[in-house]
Design a protein around this motif. Structure first.
Motif, short mmCIF file in Angstrom:
data_model
loop_
_atom_site.label_atom_id
_atom_site.label_comp_id
_atom_site.label_asym_id
_atom_site.label_seq_id
_atom_site.Cartn_x
_atom_site.Cartn_y
_atom_site.Cartn_z
N CYS A 77 0.86 -1.19 0.00
CA CYS A 77 0.00 0.00 0.00
C CYS A 77 0.89 1.23 0.00
O CYS A 77 1.76 1.38 0.87
CB CYS A 77 -0.92 0.02 1.22
SG CYS A 77 -2.01 1.47 1.28
N ASP A 104 -8.77 6.10 -13.93
CA ASP A 104 -8.09 4.81 -13.89
C ASP A 104 -7.17 4.65 -15.09
O ASP A 104 -6.05 4.12 -14.97
CB ASP A 104 -9.12 3.68 -13.88
CG ASP A 104 -9.82 3.55 -12.53
OD1 ASP A 104 -9.34 4.16 -11.55
OD2 ASP A 104 -10.84 2.84 -12.46
N SER A 161 -6.49 -1.90 -5.61
CA SER A 161 -7.52 -0.95 -5.19
C SER A 161 -6.90 0.41 -5.05
O SER A 161 -5.67 0.56 -5.02
CB SER A 161 -8.18 -1.39 -3.87
OG SER A 161 -7.21 -1.41 -2.83
N ARG A 162 -7.74 1.44 -4.93
CA ARG A 162 -7.24 2.80 -4.74
C ARG A 162 -8.25 3.60 -3.93
O ARG A 162 -9.44 3.32 -3.93
CB ARG A 162 -6.98 3.48 -6.09
CG ARG A 162 -8.22 3.63 -6.97
CD ARG A 162 -7.93 4.27 -8.31
NE ARG A 162 -7.46 5.64 -8.21
CZ ARG A 162 -7.44 6.50 -9.22
NH1 ARG A 162 -7.87 6.14 -10.44
NH2 ARG A 162 -7.00 7.73 -9.06
N THR A 163 -7.73 4.59 -3.20
CA THR A 163 -8.55 5.58 -2.53
C THR A 163 -8.06 6.95 -2.99
O THR A 163 -7.20 7.03 -3.88
CB THR A 163 -8.43 5.46 -0.99
OG1 THR A 163 -7.10 5.84 -0.59
CG2 THR A 163 -8.72 4.04 -0.53
N THR A 168 -3.07 0.41 -3.68
CA THR A 168 -2.67 -0.92 -3.25
C THR A 168 -2.29 -1.71 -4.50
O THR A 168 -3.10 -1.83 -5.43
CB THR A 168 -3.79 -1.63 -2.49
OG1 THR A 168 -4.10 -0.87 -1.31
CG2 THR A 168 -3.36 -3.03 -2.07
#
Length: 309
Positions: A77, A104, A161-163, A168
């Motif tokens: 991460c 993305d 995944s992403r925030t 990650t």
């Protein structure tokens, strides 16, 4: 306090290293449980990192280099927007910058720069040595040592995944790859900086993560006795399972046990390393190397009891 009575125990175990321990500290904990006279780990994980740490015990240490040289897989991460002194969350924050808003597809274009063969400069906060001292010892003194670029291969880099401020990633790479550096370099490519928030090694040298045990699990098993603990030892030839296998007939097995060459009955190329086994009882003897019409000993395990018999 009684002195530990070490014993001869050979094989490989997979430790799920906990956060906060150095690789050597974790190794010594497991070594004491086994009372192994000899032990070594195969590729250090930072105290911040968790996950697979193959430990070689006894004669298994003879094949640790093959595990060191093998590909590794990590889940990491990356915290965007902040650069730190160490390149991970344990360092002091150097800069705090706004994080660009990316689609993305735009993010994939950036990540694609880090796939395949890439160049890295090893971080100062690393165990890489300069004049016998780890670089991190110089870094703690504020000394910067010039490091040479190295070429590594990233065979897989997948966005898990992403925030708004984290990515990650699932990364598979060759030996010597610094995931911390990948994180920092991605941050630079995005123009906001970044550091490593967490790092978990999923696998190493093809070993399955299902085979890992935590320190607590090893300790619990040890309470049932060493015989039970020994059932979790993997055979040392698993470290070289990628090499061709050669079973030797009785006479050639004897020659090999005495350190002499055996007859080459294979069609393998000159210079090829092979796994050697006693064709009668399938016992692993070690490694040989093809030299023309012979197989010469390369790295043999201790088979003195067979020789003496």
């Amino acid at each position: 306090m009684s002195k530990t009575k070490w014993r001869s125990v050979d094989g490989i175990v997979l430790l799920n290293k906990p956060i906060g321990l150095s690789s050597n500290q974790a190794l010594q904990r497991v070594r004491r449980l086994y009372r192994a006279a000899k032990a070594g780990h195969t590729g250090a994980l930072d105290p911040l990192a968790t996950g697979m740490l193959p430990l070689c015990l006894g004669e298994g240490t003879k094949f640790s280099q093959f595990l060191l040289d093998a590909d590794k897989r990590y889940i990491t991460c990356i915290q965007l927007g902040k650069r730190t002194t160490t390149g991970d969350r344990e360092g002091d924050v150097l800069t705090d910058e706004p994080i660009p808003i990316l689609t993305d597809d735009e993010l994939e274009l950036v990540l694609n720069r880090f796939r395949g063969e890439i160049e890295q400069i090893p971080p100062m906060y690393s165990a890489l040595k300069h004049e016998g001292k780890p670089l991190y010892e110089y870094a703690r003194q504020g000394i910067v040592i010039e490091r040479k670029r190295r070429t590594v291969t990233i065979s897989n880099l997948t966005l898990v995944s992403r925030t708004e401020d984290t990515l990650t990633l699932d990364i598979q790479c060759t030996k010597g790859t610094y995931i911390r550096t990948i994180g920092e370099d991605i941050g630079e490519a995005l123009g906001c900086g970044a550091h490593l928030h967490s790092l978990h090694r999923v696998s190493s040298a093809g070993y399955s993560p299902e085979g890992m045990l935590s320190l607590e699990e090893f300790e619990s098993i040890a309470e049932q006795g060493e015989a039970e603990l020994d059932t979790y030892l993997m055979t040392m030839d698993t470290a070289v399972a990628h090499l061709d296998k050669v079973e030797l007939p009785p006479q050639d097995t004897i020659e090999m046990l005495f350190g002499r060459s055996a007859v080459n009955a294979t069609s393998l190329d000159n210079g090829t390393l092979v796994r050697l086994y006693d064709g009668s009882n399938k016992r692993f003897l070690g490694l040989g190397v093809i030299k023309g019409v012979f197989i010469r000993p390369h790295r043999l395990v201790n088979t003195s009891e067979l020789v003496n018999n």
